[in-house]
Every structure is written in C-alpha cells, then in structure tokens.
Design a protein around this motif. Structure first.
Motif, PDB file in Angstrom:
ATOM      1  N   ARG A   1      10.273  53.920  18.809  1.00 38.76           N
ATOM      2  CA  ARG A   1      10.114  53.116  17.590  1.00 38.76           C
ATOM      3  C   ARG A   1      11.216  52.078  17.443  1.00 38.76           C
ATOM      4  O   ARG A   1      10.993  51.022  16.837  1.00 38.76           O
ATOM      5  CB  ARG A   1      10.125  54.028  16.360  1.00 38.76           C
ATOM      6  N   SER A   2      12.388  52.359  17.983  1.00 41.08           N
ATOM      7  CA  SER A   2      13.533  51.483  17.718  1.00 41.08           C
ATOM      8  C   SER A   2      13.776  50.425  18.781  1.00 41.08           C
ATOM      9  O   SER A   2      14.535  49.483  18.550  1.00 41.08           O
ATOM     10  CB  SER A   2      14.803  52.337  17.564  1.00 41.08           C
ATOM     11  N   ALA A   3      13.154  50.566  19.949  1.00 40.50           N
ATOM     12  CA  ALA A   3      13.412  49.618  21.036  1.00 40.50           C
ATOM     13  C   ALA A   3      12.155  48.844  21.385  1.00 40.50           C
ATOM     14  O   ALA A   3      11.036  49.353  21.278  1.00 40.50           O
ATOM     15  CB  ALA A   3      13.927  50.361  22.270  1.00 40.50           C
ATOM     16  N   GLY A   4      12.317  47.603  21.796  1.00 37.55           N
ATOM     17  CA  GLY A   4      11.189  46.767  22.185  1.00 37.55           C
ATOM     18  C   GLY A   4      10.928  46.830  23.676  1.00 37.55           C
ATOM     19  O   GLY A   4      11.745  47.318  24.448  1.00 37.55           O
ATOM     20  N   TYR A   5       9.768  46.331  24.054  1.00 40.51           N
ATOM     21  CA  TYR A   5       9.393  46.292  25.459  1.00 40.51           C
ATOM     22  C   TYR A   5       8.404  45.157  25.658  1.00 40.51           C
ATOM     23  O   TYR A   5       7.464  45.002  24.864  1.00 40.51           O
ATOM     24  CB  TYR A   5       8.754  47.620  25.885  1.00 40.51           C
ATOM     25  N   GLU A   6       8.600  44.362  26.692  1.00 45.05           N
ATOM     26  CA  GLU A   6       7.681  43.266  26.980  1.00 45.05           C
ATOM     27  C   GLU A   6       6.800  43.646  28.163  1.00 45.05           C
ATOM     28  O   GLU A   6       7.262  43.763  29.296  1.00 45.05           O
ATOM     29  CB  GLU A   6       8.434  41.974  27.272  1.00 45.05           C
TER      30      GLU A   6
END
Length: 741
Positions: A692-697
């Motif tokens: 939930r706290s980290a992004g990913y492309e």
C-alpha cells in the motif's frame, strides 16, 4: 511427503533394501527401495491384513501380469514381482519426476510441442497395452509421470482384458470420474481400448487448458456430464482441437485407435531424437544414484518443468550409502537412515505413487512462508491465485493464471534471486459460497504470502473478511466495484480503477472522438450494481457539465430495449451507452442495427467478452469499449508489452487474453516488494503495508494505492479503448482522459 521407515517396517523385502516410505494406498505401502543389483525401484507391497483377501491378491496379480505383458518405453517398466508371496509385492522402475497432475497444478498448461509429445508417447504406450490384450481403465494425469525424455504411464491396478469379468459387478464404476469414457460411467460394462483413448483425450484437454474437460465436483455430476454434455475445450490449441475432439466422441466407434492417435499427433519435428527411456538407476561405489545410461534432454518440456525435474532428481537420487535400519530400545526406527530421509525432500514420494503433495507445500515448514527452501537451498515464497477457473468467467481466470505463472517463471530464471517463487491456485467456480472456502484454503497454507484474485466482484466480496482476518494481502486485478474499497479491509488492494471511473473516459470519448452531442444511457437492471455505477456516474457527469443525456432504466425481466430506444429517439440522443453485461448488450446491438441506428455505441468493461461478438454477430461492428485491460500484442501497446506477448505465445501457443499482462504486472510488483522487505520481514502483515505504501511502474499502468482504502490512485494510466473491427476486438490504445482542444 517422504517419511522414514516405521518401526514396524521390515528392513528388506525379497532382497530389496528399503530406503523409506513413498506413500500408502488402499492396498498397502509404496517404498523407495534398492534392488539386489543396485537399481532404485518403487516397491509396492500389500499390507499383511489385506494379503489374505482374495480380491486384493487377484487385483495385485493382474497388475503384475499387465506390467509384464507391456513392453513400452513409455511405461514405468516392471523390474520384478512376487504376487504369490506371503506379502505380495512388485517393483517398477523409479521415475524421478512429477506427475502430470502436479506439473499442471504447479506450472499451468503445457505448450503445443509438449502436448504433441505427451499425447504421441502415451498413445504408443496404450498401443502396446492394447496389443497385449489389455485395457488400462484409469488413464488420468495422476497416472502419468514426467521425465526429461518423455512421459511414463503407471498404475495397472485396474487394467484387465476385455474378456476378464471376474472382478466386475453391475453398477460398479472402475476408474476416475471425469476421465472415464461415457460407456463406463454406469459401471458393469466391458472395457474396450476405445475407452482408454477417451481418457487420454481428457488428459490432453486437461494438459492443454489446465482444466478437466468435464469440470470438477461430485462423482455423480462428473459421470452425468461425461455421458451427456460436450467437453469444455475452450483454450485448446487449434491444431490439436480436431484430434482431441475425436478422442472425446461419445460413441467408441468414432474414436481413433491408439495407433491412429500416435500417428495423428506425430513425432516431434525439432530437437534431437529421444533416447531409449528404459534407463534404470543404480548406486555407484559411494552410494550415489546414477543412471546406467545417460539420457539427453531433447527439450520436450518447457524450462520450468525441466528445472523442476532436475531439482526432484537431485533431491531424490542423491542418496548416500545405506546402513541397516536401527531400532532403539523404544522400538523406534533411527540411525543414519532416519536422519537422511528427514533431509531428502519430496521428489520420490510425489512421483513414485503418481501424485502427492505439491513440492512447495511439502517444503514449507509452516512459519508464515519464510522457512521453506527449494532443492537449490533458496527460501520459498508463494503467491496464491484465487480465481474462477471453471465457471462463467473461466476465460478471465485462465488469463490471470497464465500471467502469474509467466511472472513467476521469469523471476525464478534469475540465478541471483534471493528466493524462489511458487504458485498455488484455488478455483471457486465463480460461486461466492465456494469463494469463502477457497480463501480459507489459501489462508491455511502459511507459505502463501499474497493472493491475486478473486475474478468477480461477488466472489471477492465474499472472501474479503477471510483474508483480512489473516492479514493476507488480496490484490484484485479484474473486479472493479467501488464497494470493495469501501469494505474497510486492511489487506485489500484494488489494482485497477473502479467502475465509477470508467464513465469519465466514456464521456471524453463521446464528446471528443465520436463528436456526440446527446447521449442515451441504458441502466440494465440485470447487471445490478455494476450497471448502476456506470449509468449513474455518467448521468451525473453529463448533468454537471450541462450536457444533454437521456437516461433510461430497463428491467431485468425485459428481453427487448424498444421503449428505451423510442425515448432516445424522442430525446434526440445521437449515441448510446450501455451499462450492463455482454449477453444483453448483444440483444441491444441487434435491435440498434435493426432500427438503422448509425450513432456511436459504447459500453464499459462488462461487454469486453468474446461472447458478445458471437451473440451479436455483425451488429457488434463498430462498438467501442472502455476497459482497464490492454492488448499487449498491439503495436500501440506500452514498452515491455511485446516481450510479454512473445513469452506468452512461446509458453502457451496463443496470444495473451485480457487480464494476463495486468496480472503479470501485479505478480512482479509483489515479487519486488518481497525482495525489498528482505528475509526478516517477509510476513503477511508487513507485505500488505509495503504494497500500500510503495509505488510500482508496470507495463499496463503505474501502481500506487490509497493508504486507507487500498484502491488504485488515479493518474490517467490504466484505461484503454477497444473497438469491434472485422468481427473482433481491436485495441485502440490508451483512452484519453480529456477532450483535445
């Protein structure tokens, strides 16, 4: 799972040194043993309490006779047997590889080349069996073992000649429901070779699609569907569809013979010739197991299965010298033998009895997924798939499974990986009631650290509480209901925009590309909450922008849309938005065509279904769909999509279906978070927080989640346009989120 010998087990049987227990069946025990000549064998023994039962002894005698009468390289050959002994026994060649059932469960369907080799070799085995006057009667994935040079057919416990009626009773079904031919479904019918061909057709269909062709469930239901229903062959490669279909003919006379089937499937056209697979394993001077002849791998299996077989072989065959079993004062088996089998692993147990526990489940030590280790010594992390694999949305479920398995295979191919990824799938059949049980199954497996699924809004909602109570992250790829994010689950993530977002893109398309002035909006009550979210949101958007709209609600009981279309004509609507699913969209499409309507016809994700095309026919032409899935094979797809599409074609012999690349993205995101967490924090609650706290492309979109609801943060990516062109859905690229000036 491999177990040490019990205190009650003998050290030797007929000169064979017992090394450990591989499994226990209805008649007795299967041991891993070393023959007097040093060959490793699977030794099946009738337990003493059953040895005096005439029926058991007769069945055992027939199994030994059947094995003796079959001289095929594709059968786990008989080494020796003692059917007349006080405790009858038989020894077959030990095959260090998984069963076909286990391979499919762990790695999904086989590619076309593997299917051809599998079918041809098993057909050759049946040809030899039938030539010997025998019928196997239980050809199924669990009775097929995989080896580097080809498959092996095992278990002749129910094989017999057509003339042998001594053990057949009226109404008694012998074999496995779901793979039995229809003529045997009622029991008491003389077996014929064509029945084995039907069963092999079922095996090939299962290996090609990952699903039994007559589904799963209670035996009576399976027998009825086998006798009366057409098999489910959706997803079967086109080049195999005709021959598998002939195998599954209801009438035995219409099926090919085993000899014909071997010719139809043919020999592989690439790779080196297969060596003689009748390779026995022996112990060398220091006790290490080695093959008497070195077989070469001709590449008939995909790489993940080759690696699995190699790991199983290493774990099962790296046996040191064996001392006599020691029994302590309490009567317990101990000494070097016991200690060695505590470390041996699961390879022998899983293969010698044609099935058994999955590799990763057996390796897990129940510590939350952080304690198991693969044969290579790396820890194991499992991603679960909770999907509809047999119900109305099985096409979506299959696409999700393929995307997940490709991501896992790619991760495991990197020798630098800190751990090995594994997959565990559960099928809820699209039933919310079954969904709760499926969720409980994954929750109970402590090796599972994250779950992708479920396939529909209803099945996801039904399982949320189960996953949340266990803090097991559940990541939805296909469901779009806004109710999911509002449920308050701490471990849920919605990896696509909600259905309430799609009307914004529909409005932009209609105002921009389509040049529509007034929109007719149909809220089809047959689609319940999904239709309401699309129609009500679009109506509010139009009202807020002071743009003309004619909203109409259509009862689920109506089979025509005439009154709604009359209202659109009266209100001046020059385009139509359908908020509903594919089946009733087809009805609307035909009615619009019949009226000569020439305006834009649009819908959201619920209509992006091949069944819409087949039901609507020519009336589907020109429809535009706004959806959260991309076509990774299209020229306009995002970077990285083409590589995924190529890998999918190589692995499955078909282009990716909707939700495959989206699931691939999510699986890679989970793997990345696990790597970042490290070994000490790879637990369910920590992973849920990290996701939930980290992004990913990814390929399809940028993933970032609302920390409170777990819903995807909207950033203009992840929504795409599709248009029906020439009778198929043609990808149009990323959907614009604002009207161009």
């Amino acid at each position: 799972m491999t177990e040490p010998l019990l205190a009650t087990d003998p050290a030797r049987i007929a000169g064979h040194r017992l090394l450990g227990r591989l499994g226990a069946g209805g008649m007795g025990v299967v041991y891993l043993a070393r023959s007097p000549g040093g060959t490793l064998v699977a030794l099946k023994v009738i337990q003493a309490e059953y040895a005096e039962d005439g029926a058991f002894r007769e069945r055992f005698r027939r199994e030994a006779d059947a094995a003796r009468r079959t001289d095929s390289p594709w059968v786990a050959g008989l080494v020796d047997a003692g059917p007349g002994a006080v405790q009858p026994w038989l020894a077959t060649v030990f095959v260090p590889g998984p069963s076909l059932a286990e391979a499919i469960a762990a790695h999904g369907p086989l590619p076309v080349r593997s299917l051809r080799v599998l079918g041809a070799r098993l057909a050759e085995a049946l040809r030899e069996l039938h030539a010997a006057g025998l019928v196997h009667r239980d050809v199924k994935p669990g009775n097929v073992l995989l080896a580097p040079d080809g498959p092996r057919l095992i278990d002749f416990g129910v094989a017999r000649g057509p003339e042998d009626t001594s053990l057949t009773s009226t109404g008694v079904v012998v074999g496995t429901p779901g793979y039995l031919p229809p003529e045997q479904a009622g029991g008491g019918v003389e077996p014929v070779p064509a029945g084995d061909v039907f069963s092999l057709g079922c095996v090939l269909a299962h290996a090609a699609t990952g699903r039994p062709p007559f589904g799963t469930g209670a035996a009576d239901g399976l027998l009825y569907r086998t006798a009366h229903d057409a098999p489910d062959l959706e997803g079967l490669p086109a080049e195999l569809a005709e021959v598998v279909g002939r195998c599954l003919a209801k009438e035995p006379a219409r099926r090919p013979t085993a000899d014909d089937l071997a010719d139809l499937l043919g020999r592989p056209t690439t790779g080196t010739p297969m060596p003689d697979p009748r390779v026995a394993w022996r112990a060398d001077a220091d006790g290490t197991a080695v093959p008497e002849e070195r077989a070469t791998d001709d590449g008939w299996l995909p790489e993940p299965l080759v690696r699995l077989i190699a790991e199983r072989s290493a774990a099962s065959l790296a046996l040191p010298g064996v001392d006599d079993t020691e029994v302590d004062a309490e009567g317990k088996a101990g000494g070097p033998l016991r200690r060695r089998f505590l470390l041996l692993g699961v390879g022998a147990a899983a293969v010698a009895v044609g099935g058994g526990a999955a590799l990763w489940a057996a390796l897990s030590d129940g510590d939350g997924g952080t304690g198991g280790a693969s044969a290579s010594g790396k820890p194991v992390r499992t991603i679960g798939l909770h999907a509809d694999l047999s119900g109305d949305q099985r096409t979506v479920g299959r696409a999700q499974e393929r995307g997940l398995r490709l991501a896992v295979a790619e991760f495991n191919a990197d020798a630098r990986r800190p751990f090995t990824l594994a997959v565990r799938t559960v099928d809820d059949g699209g039933d919310p009631g079954r969904s709760r049980a499926a969720a409980a199954e994954l929750v109970a497996d402590r090796s599972v650290l994250a779950v992708i699924g479920a396939t529909t809004d209803a099945t996801t909602l039904a399982s949320l509480a189960t996953y949340d109570a266990a803090s097991l992250p559940l990541i939805a790829v296909a469901p779009g209901g806004s109710a999911l994010g509002a449920a308050g689950s701490r471990s849920f993530l919605q990896a696509r925009v909600t259905d309430t977002v799609l009307p914004f893109y529909l409005d932009v398309y209609l105002r921009g590309t389509a040049g529509s002035r007034s929109v007719g909006i149909i809220d089809d009550r047959a689609a319940d909450a999904y239709a309401w979210e699309i129609s009500s949101t679009l109506t509010r958007i139009r009202q807020k922008g002071r743009l003309p709209a004619v909203p109409k609600v259509v009862s689920a009981l109506r089979s025509d849309f005439g009154p709604a279309l009359d209202a659109f004509a009266e209100g001046g609507a020059d385009s139509v938005v359908f908020a509903g699913y594919h089946d009733r969209a087809a009805l609307l499409a035909r009615e619009l065509t019949g009226r000569g309507f020439r305006g834009a016809r649009t819908a959201a994700e619920g209509v992006l279904d091949a069944r819409f095309l087949s039901a609507a026919g020519d009336a589907a032409e020109g429809w535009v769909i706004v959806a959260t899935v991309m076509d990774s094979a299209a020229a306009s797809a995002a970077p990285g999509a083409k590589a995924f599409s190529a890998a999918h074609r190589e692995r499955y012999g078909a282009p990716p279906e909707p939700y495959a690349v989206e699931t691939y993205d999510v699986a890679r995101m989970v793997a990345g978070r696990l790597v970042a967490l490290g070994a000490g924090k790879a637990a369910r609650p920590g992973l849920a927080t990290a996701l939930r706290s980290a992004g990913y492309e990814g390929i399809t979109k940028k993933f970032a989640f609302d920390a409170k609801t777990g819903t995807l943060v909207i950033d203009g990516t992840g929504v795409h346009l599709w248009k029906v062109v020439g009778g198929r859905f043609a990808y149009q690229g990323v959907a614009p989120f604002q009207v161009s000036a």
